[in-house]
Design a protein around this motif. Structure first.
Motif, PDB file in Angstrom:
ATOM      1  N   UNK A 376       0.840  -1.186   0.000  1.00 53.45           N
ATOM      2  CA  UNK A 376       0.000   0.000   0.000  1.00 53.45           C
ATOM      3  C   UNK A 376       0.877   1.239   0.000  1.00 53.45           C
ATOM      4  N   UNK A 377       0.273   2.342  -0.437  1.00 53.77           N
ATOM      5  CA  UNK A 377       1.006   3.597  -0.483  1.00 53.77           C
ATOM      6  C   UNK A 377       1.212   4.127   0.919  1.00 53.77           C
ATOM      7  N   UNK A 378       2.163   5.016   1.016  1.00 57.05           N
ATOM      8  CA  UNK A 378       2.340   5.708   2.275  1.00 57.05           C
ATOM      9  C   UNK A 378       3.698   5.441   2.870  1.00 57.05           C
ATOM     10  N   UNK A 379       3.788   5.765   4.137  1.00 57.06           N
ATOM     11  CA  UNK A 379       5.063   5.637   4.818  1.00 57.06           C
ATOM     12  C   UNK A 379       5.088   4.282   5.495  1.00 57.06           C
ATOM     13  N   UNK A 408       8.928   5.591   1.960  1.00 54.81           N
ATOM     14  CA  UNK A 408       7.588   5.853   1.456  1.00 54.81           C
ATOM     15  C   UNK A 408       7.393   5.080   0.168  1.00 54.81           C
TER      16      UNK A 408
END
Lengths: 593, 237
Positions: A376-379, A408
């Motif tokens: 998944x996207x994000x940090x 990220x």
């Protein structure tokens, strides 16, 4: 015997003063398939210091086990002339691959524009092992100038192969360094490896293998020895208990130098040198206090983690490299346990290691490269990865950990089908939206409830109730005649009374009484929804009694009506005051009904 | 800018001028100072732009929890603002603790529907539509005309919608929602250091305070809950 022949050839060449003598010889021509052959290619002559290595023939039928070289210089005076002879021997250790008659082809040497070659040698190879030629004790002496009996230096105590470990009690996985050193007070020749030591139960890391023999002087027990380190190995025990390092053995000859000038030939004696076997006591690692994340490391280590690249674009994997470096059994360290990280798929690691020797200790690093696939996207945060190792120095376990790493990921969802990539726009990264611009007025947005908002609700309800009552009233007016008459009765009564008072003011008494009676009848009729006008007094009395009016009231009412009728028909003059009183009395009575 | 300078600025400038000054500090990447001024202004003025910019400044200084907190405050005042919603979504993906529960799309649509207008808008619309509806119903009762029945059906729907939205916002404001504002906090099984560790939560996780006892609070979030130090969280409202 061949050796002696070889020696003879050598000497002959010296005698004949040939410029270069190039020969090849084997130690045996009859060998078993398990045996070793020593091929010695010798170059001798004057000024051969820069002789190149000879070209070996095709040796496909043999395994080359190793090679060594030696150099010797001899000065001889023949017919009053001094000549310096140099001999360079290249020694190759061969092992036959098959049985039968094998041929070692001619060896070639290019030197100063001339090509020299040796005679081919045929070797009979039999199955098994052929007994080594018996010690050359009874061999006939070739030299006719054999000096009389000579006291030979004993081999015992003057020639030894010593295996010396640096420790005899170690923990499992701790390094033991074993030196194999040859000590000699004798002149040795044709030294060859007979048997390598057996290190079963150990993981072996070679530190040093002698390629050529470099002797140094060493004094042991007051005796001066020439010592040569043949082999140095680092051993890491892989199991607890008592482990034995089997001996190493060498074969060679002891050369007893000629004692007299006329004795051209050295005396040689074959010899087998064997090291002692060593027992190593291996302690198991302590079970108490053994951390869960112990991965088998014994020694001293550091751990480092890095991410390359430091962010994931379009869902590409990021490599997490965990590098464990230090001294100890680096190769035996297992991969560290990675905790599951939400949103990241951890693939199997790629393992690399490299060891080097630092001050006799094996050091190096082992690298575990884990590809991390963000889901998944994000940090994403890679938590601290911990491993434990055992340090034999302070006999305890140590835990080391990496720093937390953060990266990220972008575009993980867009791998399958991305409208953005279809348009050719490449996603480089995402960030928050920028701040709001400057304002000319910063309004305070209160969320307090104003009072009027609160009042609206009850007010609306009151209005609704009013409307509902109004509707009910309207409906009743339309459907209920009695209700309508009753509602009307008060107003009608007032109207009739005012009519009556008007007549009274005009002194028209007749009309006054008529109006008063009408008012009474009208009101009673409206009030109780009866046809009072058309009723007689008796009927009215009954009707009113039926409606539940008290007798007292009814009789009062009837009395007034009677008075009115009497006054109308009797035409008797009634005093004005009586009229006024009657009017008031009637009003009071009716309002009380 | 030092503290004395800041105080001077606070005394002399209007909230709007201060806000603009903080924006300038933000543009110059002096986030610490921008935060300081925004916070100062937010003590006297509630404004969605202010909270939004404050959230941005916090995010740029690495404080995800504080940023999310201020975005929520901004969203309460301006729920249809795209920037605010985008940044909330961004931070929810950016923070370490992700919401693993997959939202039911129908519930999501309904939740979005009742966040279309702000608390204040809902409050006014609810009152006015109620008044109009009731007056029209009253007129219908009095004058018995069909038109007075058709219009209140429409305004009544508006009233119901805005009233529910109002109550949703009220519920959110009163439900003691909070955000974790420390980098890492251990959730324990009870209010104290000695209880067993249950979970490790990180900066920016949105929680609901269930109970507070002493210096500890029991919080809950999708996928878990536990006791943590009250100082580790900050209430949104």
């Amino acid at each position: 015997m061949k050796r002696n022949i070889f020696g003879l050839l050598l000497m002959l060449s010296v005698l004949f003063g040939a410029e270069i003598n190039f020969t090849a010889a084997v130690d045996r021509t009859q060998v078993g398939i398990d045996d070793q052959i020593q091929l010695t290619v010798s170059v001798s002559g004057q000024d051969i210091g820069r002789v190149p290595n000879p070209e070996l023939p095709d040796l496909t039928d043999f395994d080359q086990l190793g090679s060594t070289s030696s150099q010797s210089t001899s000065i001889s005076i023949i017919n009053g002339r001094m000549s310096q002879q140099q001999t360079i021997s290249f020694i190759y250790f061969l092992r036959p691959k098959r049985t039968g008659t094998l041929t070692i082809g001619p060896c070639k040497l290019n030197f100063k524009g001339q090509t020299y070659s040796t005679e081919p040698i045929t070797i009979q190879v039999e199955k098994g092992s052929v007994q080594k030629p018996p010690a050359s004790g009874g061999q006939p002496r070739i030299s006719p100038f054999q000096p009389p009996t000579q006291e030979a230096v004993p081999i015992e105590g003057n020639l030894m192969l010593v295996a010396s470990p640096d420790k005899r009690t170690v923990y499992k996985g701790e390094q033991v360094t074993v030196d194999f050193t040859l000590y000699t007070r004798l002149q040795l020749g044709n030294l060859s490896l007979d048997k390598l030591p057996n290190f079963s139960g150990f993981w072996v890391e070679k530190i040093y293998d002698a390629r050529e023999l470099n002797f140094t002087e060493r004094v042991i027990n007051g005796k001066r020895y020439s010592a040569c380190l043949l082999k140095k190995v680092a051993l890491f025990p892989m199991q607890a208990g008592e482990l034995t390092i089997e001996p190493m053995s060498l074969t060679g000859t002891v050369i007893r130098p000629a004692r007299s000038f006329f004795d051209f030939f050295d005396e040689t004696e074959p010899v087998k040198i064997q090291s002692q076997s060593i027992k190593i006591n291996v302690l198991p690692l302590p079970e108490t206090g053994k951390p869960v994340d112990f991965t088998g490391g014994v020694g001293e280590f550091n751990i480092k983690a890095s991410l390359t690249p430091d962010s994931s674009v379009n869902g590409e994997p990021v490599n997490l490299t965990i590098k464990i470096s230090g001294t100890g059994n680096i190769k035996l360290i297992d991969k560290p346990n990675l905790p599951p990280i939400t949103g990241i798929k951890i693939l199997d690691p790629e393992v690399n290691d490299k060891t080097s020797i630092e001050g006799g200790r094996i050091s190096g690093y082992k690298e575990f490269k884990y590809p991390l696939l963000p889901e998944r996207d994000g940090r994403h945060e890679v938590p601290s990865i911990k491993i434990s190792y055992f340090d034999p120095k302070d006999k305890s376990y140590h835990t080391i950990g990496t720093e937390k790493l953060v990266f990220t990921a972008t575009g993980t969802q867009k791998i399958v089908s991305s409208p953005l990539t279809e348009t050719g726009i490449k996603v480089l990264g995402t960030d928050i939206h920028h701040i709001k611009p400057n304002l000319t007025l910063l309004k305070s947005q209160s969320d307090q409830t104003p009072l009027w908002l609160v009042i609206i609700y009850p007010l609306s309800i009151v209005f609704l109730l009013v409307a509902v009552f109004y509707r009910q009233h309207k409906n009743r007016l339309e459907k209920d005649v009695g209700y309508a008459r009753r509602l009307r009765s008060g107003r009608m009564m007032k109207k009739r009374f005012s009519e009556a008072s008007k007549f009274l003011a005009q002194k028209n008494e007749k009309e006054f009484y008529a109006a008063l009676a009408r008012a009474i009848f009208g009101y009673v009729g409206d009030r109780f929804n009866i046809q009072a006008m058309a009723m007689t007094k008796e009927e009215l009395k009954d009707e009113l009694a039926k409606k539940g009016l008290s007798e007292d009231r009814v009789s009062q009412l009837l009395k007034i009506i009677e008075t009115c009728e009497q006054a109308r028909f009797a035409k008797a003059m009634v005093a004005d005051v009586n009229c006024q009183n009657l009017l008031r009395e009637t009003k009071e009575l009716l309002s009380r009904l | 800018m030092n503290l004395i300078g800041l105080i001077l600025v606070v005394i002399n400038l209007s909230p709007c001028e201060l806000y603009n000054q903080a924006n300038q500090a933000y543009e110059q990447e002096d986030y610490a100072q921008a935060i300081e001024i925004y916070e100062q202004v937010s003590k006297t003025t509630r404004n969605s732009c202010l909270y939004y910019n404050l959230g941005n400044a916090y995010f740029k200084s690495g404080k995800i929890g504080k940023a999310l907190l201020n975005y929520h405050r901004a969203r309460f005042l301006a729920p249809r603002d795209r920037d605010i919603n985008a940044n909330i979504q961004f931070l929810r993906n950016y923070r370490i603790d992700k919401n693993l529960t997959i939202e039911n799309p129908i519930i999501k649509i309904i939740a979005n529907l009742f966040h279309l207008i702000s608390f204040r808008e809902a409050m006014f619309l609810s009152a006015i539509s109620f008044l109009v509806t009731i007056i029209l119903i009253g007129f219908f009762l009095i004058f018995v005309k069909r038109i007075f029945l058709y219009i209140p059906i429409f305004t009544g729907i508006i009233f119901l919608y805005s009233f529910i939205t109002w109550q949703v916002w009220r519920g959110e404001r009163n439900s003691a929602r909070a955000v974790i504002v420390v980098p890492e906090v251990t959730l324990r099984s009870g209010p104290g250091q000695d209880y067993k560790d249950i979970l490790l939560a990180h900066d920016g996780l949105e929680v609901k305070i269930i109970e507070s006892r002493g210096e500890y609070s029991l919080v809950q979030f999708p996928g878990g809950g536990g006791w943590l130090e009250t100082q580790a969280i900050e209430k949104i409202f």
